[in-house]
Design a protein around this motif. Structure first.
Motif, mmCIF file in Angstrom:
data_model
loop_
_atom_site.group_PDB
_atom_site.id
_atom_site.type_symbol
_atom_site.label_atom_id
_atom_site.label_comp_id
_atom_site.label_asym_id
_atom_site.label_seq_id
_atom_site.Cartn_x
_atom_site.Cartn_y
_atom_site.Cartn_z
ATOM 1 N N ASP A 130 45.826 18.845 45.218
ATOM 2 C CA ASP A 130 44.580 18.728 45.987
ATOM 3 C C ASP A 130 43.781 20.016 45.828
ATOM 4 N N GLU A 131 42.579 19.919 45.221
ATOM 5 C CA GLU A 131 41.734 21.097 44.966
ATOM 6 C C GLU A 131 40.629 21.262 46.002
ATOM 7 N N ARG A 132 40.624 20.418 47.053
ATOM 8 C CA ARG A 132 39.553 20.472 48.052
ATOM 9 C C ARG A 132 39.881 21.500 49.136
ATOM 10 N N PRO A 133 39.103 22.599 49.222
ATOM 11 C CA PRO A 133 39.389 23.581 50.284
ATOM 12 C C PRO A 133 39.024 23.055 51.678
ATOM 13 N N LYS A 134 38.047 22.158 51.754
ATOM 14 C CA LYS A 134 37.615 21.576 53.026
ATOM 15 C C LYS A 134 37.644 20.057 52.924
ATOM 16 N N ASP A 147 39.481 22.944 57.441
ATOM 17 C CA ASP A 147 40.356 23.420 56.375
ATOM 18 C C ASP A 147 41.332 22.323 55.962
ATOM 19 N N ASN A 148 41.492 22.193 54.655
ATOM 20 C CA ASN A 148 42.389 21.184 54.111
ATOM 21 C C ASN A 148 43.830 21.709 54.156
ATOM 22 N N PRO A 149 44.697 21.081 54.945
ATOM 23 C CA PRO A 149 46.090 21.582 55.032
ATOM 24 C C PRO A 149 46.867 21.406 53.732
ATOM 25 N N ASN A 150 46.384 20.532 52.833
ATOM 26 C CA ASN A 150 47.087 20.278 51.570
ATOM 27 C C ASN A 150 46.447 21.007 50.385
#
Length: 536
Positions: free
Chosen positions: A237-241, A338-341
């Motif tokens: 997963d490359e999504r920071p948010k 924030d993306n936990p993954n």
């Protein structure tokens, strides 16, 4: 007795060493190759017969001199000609000087004047088949067209691992002199990996072949490369948010509310002419006799601004102006959290580069021939005094005796012509333009290089605009610096707009009276169209 024998051996050794040095000095006092074009090139240089190379080469005098050269005689043509050397010339382990003169007698807007030093062919060399695909070892010389304005130095170097020949371009090369004088270009290749580029005997660029940071790409490739077989995991997963999955749209959020609504407080201006059209037909216009309704369509009289609307606040149907809707919110979207993954941006792992190699000096390919293969929109390009030497003093001597006298005569003639006409580029302006061309090559201005080069070229044609162009380019530089330092967008946009306005005003102020008179005529014949005034 033993001492006397040693003395004899020592003296013989010294004499042998002196003799070798003297023979080398004498051998180096002459050029390896020199072409003066004092005699016709026919029979010595071979004109390519490949399809598309239709340009006609001529043996002609340089304008204002009795000195002959090889002339590009026609515009918008491709040219190719080659001179074979007696035997391939080795470039390794010694100083090599490549030098030649060229003159743009008709100026140079788009074209090249570079030489190609060809390596031996893998198959039988056929000079009549010389074209842009013919393999070369070095390409050197001026080239100018559009955003390109540089003195090329390109080395084709063989990768000893892969066997592939790679073009390595000198970074930040010198710019081409912008005049019609004879200039001499010199490239000095030294055994200590140093390269010098001279223009008219003055050093304009110094670089090193190795480790290769002065070339693009570097001669020695990187040690590691991204693994072409490495794949990003499916669950990466490359999504920071990400949108907050627990967020809920508020009950009072109206997604259908328009962005603008009628201004209910607006009042129609007094004197608004509701029944008058903004434009009316020209009562004096008549349908042309040769007008064909079937071919040309229904004829309509030309329109012009209604004179009754000139003094009135407006004409035609009045409509309330629009204003921003205070209840407008647009489409609802969940806030980001924030993306936990989040794992970061994925990159393939690095592996050893199979084409990596290490060398102490470049593997220069031998030179078997000298070729000129160019495409140019200008005629009048003259080549002369093509020289290869292994001694810098030899090249310096030819500059002093063959080039310098011609250059001084041309420079003095140019001064006299400028003084007589009162026009042309003054010494200060020429210096300014040379500096501006160098500024255009600064890496952080790459995005704006095309605009800057266009400004400089226009100003060269209209020297009175020099100051305006300098100010415009300074504004561009300040805009870019502001963005780099502060990241601001609004000031940058304003600066860009100011730059564009200044440039437009600068160039429009210098237009001829003929264009102005034509605009006046157009304005008289067709009055401007009046805008609908909804904001009143």
């Amino acid at each position: 007795m033993e001492e006397a024998r040693r003395r004899v051996y020592l003296e013989c050794g010294l004499l042998l060493l002196i003799g070798c040095f003297a023979s080398r000095t004498c051998a180096s006092s002459d050029p390896i190759f020199h072409e003066s074009f004092d005699e016709s090139f026919e029979g010595r240089w071979i004109v390519s017969e490949k399809e598309g190379y239709k340009g006609v080469w001529k043996h002609d005098k340089s304008e204002g001199h009795d000195d002959y050269g090889l002339l590009v005689s026609e515009k918008a043509r491709k040219y190719a000609i080659v001179k074979e050397l007696g035997k391939p010339m080795n470039l390794r382990g010694r100083t090599i000087v490549l030098q030649f003169e060229t003159r743009f007698q008709d100026g140079l807007e788009c074209g090249g004047a570079y030489l190609k030093y060809l390596r031996p062919q893998e198959s039988v060399w056929t000079a009549k088949d010389f074209d842009n695909e013919s393999p070369y070892s070095i390409m050197f010389g001026p080239d100018k067209c559009g955003v390109t304005n540089k003195v090329h130095f390109i080395l084709k170097h063989k990768n000893p691992k892969s066997g592939a020949y790679i073009e390595h371009h000198l970074k930040f090369p010198p710019v081409v002199p912008s005049d019609k004088l004879t200039h001499v270009y010199t490239a000095i290749l030294k055994p200590n990996n140093e390269l010098q580029i001279l223009i008219d005997g003055e050093e304009k660029k110094k670089a090193r072949f190795l480790p290769g940071d002065d070339f693009d790409p570097a001669l020695i490739p990187v040690k590691t490369i991204p693994d072409p077989d490495d794949k990003k995991p499916e669950d990466w997963d490359e999504r920071p948010k990400i949108p907050d999955p627990d967020a809920v749209k508020p009950d009072d959020w109206d997604e259908d509310a328009p962005m603008e609504i009628d201004d209910e407080e607006a009042v129609k201006p007094e004197g608004w002419l509701d029944d008058e059209p903004e434009e009316i037909d020209d009562p004096e216009a008549t349908k042309p006799e040769d007008w064909d309704d079937e071919e040309d369509g229904e004829w309509e009289a030309p329109k012009y601004e209604n004179p009754k609307c000139v003094l009135a606040p407006g004409c035609g149907e009045w409509k309330r102006p629009m204003k921003r809707n205070p209840d407008y919110k647009g489409k609802w979207t969940a806030p980001l959290i924030d993306n936990p993954n989040y794992k970061g941006i994925w990159k393939p792992r690095n592996i050893p580069n199979p084409d990596y190699f290490e060398i102490d000096t470049p593997n220069f390919e031998p030179i078997a021939a000298i070729g000129i293969e160019i495409w140019t929109m200008q005629s009048g390009i003259l080549f002369d005094n093509i020289l290869i030497a292994d001694n810098e003093k030899v090249a310096e001597s030819y500059r002093a005796t063959a080039w310098k006298p011609k250059f001084e005569i041309e420079k003095e003639r140019k001064r006299a012509e400028e003084a007589a006409s009162g026009g042309g580029l003054k010494g200060f302006q020429k210096t300014v333009f040379d500096i501006l061309y160098k500024i255009a090559d600064i890496p952080f201005l790459k995005e704006h290089k095309l605009k800057i080069m266009d400004l400089i070229e226009k100003a060269e044609q209209q020297p009175a605009l020099t100051i305006g162009v300098i100010v415009a380019i300074i504004l561009v530089i300040l805009t870019v610096l502001f963005r780099l330092l502060f990241g601001g967008k609004t000031p940058a946009k304003e600066s860009a707009r100011t730059t564009a306005t200044l440039v437009a005003e600068t160039f429009s102020s210098d237009k001829g009276s003929e264009e102005k008179e034509q605009k006046d005529k157009d304005a008289t014949a067709a009055p401007r169209r009046r805008n609908t005034r909804r904001e009143n």
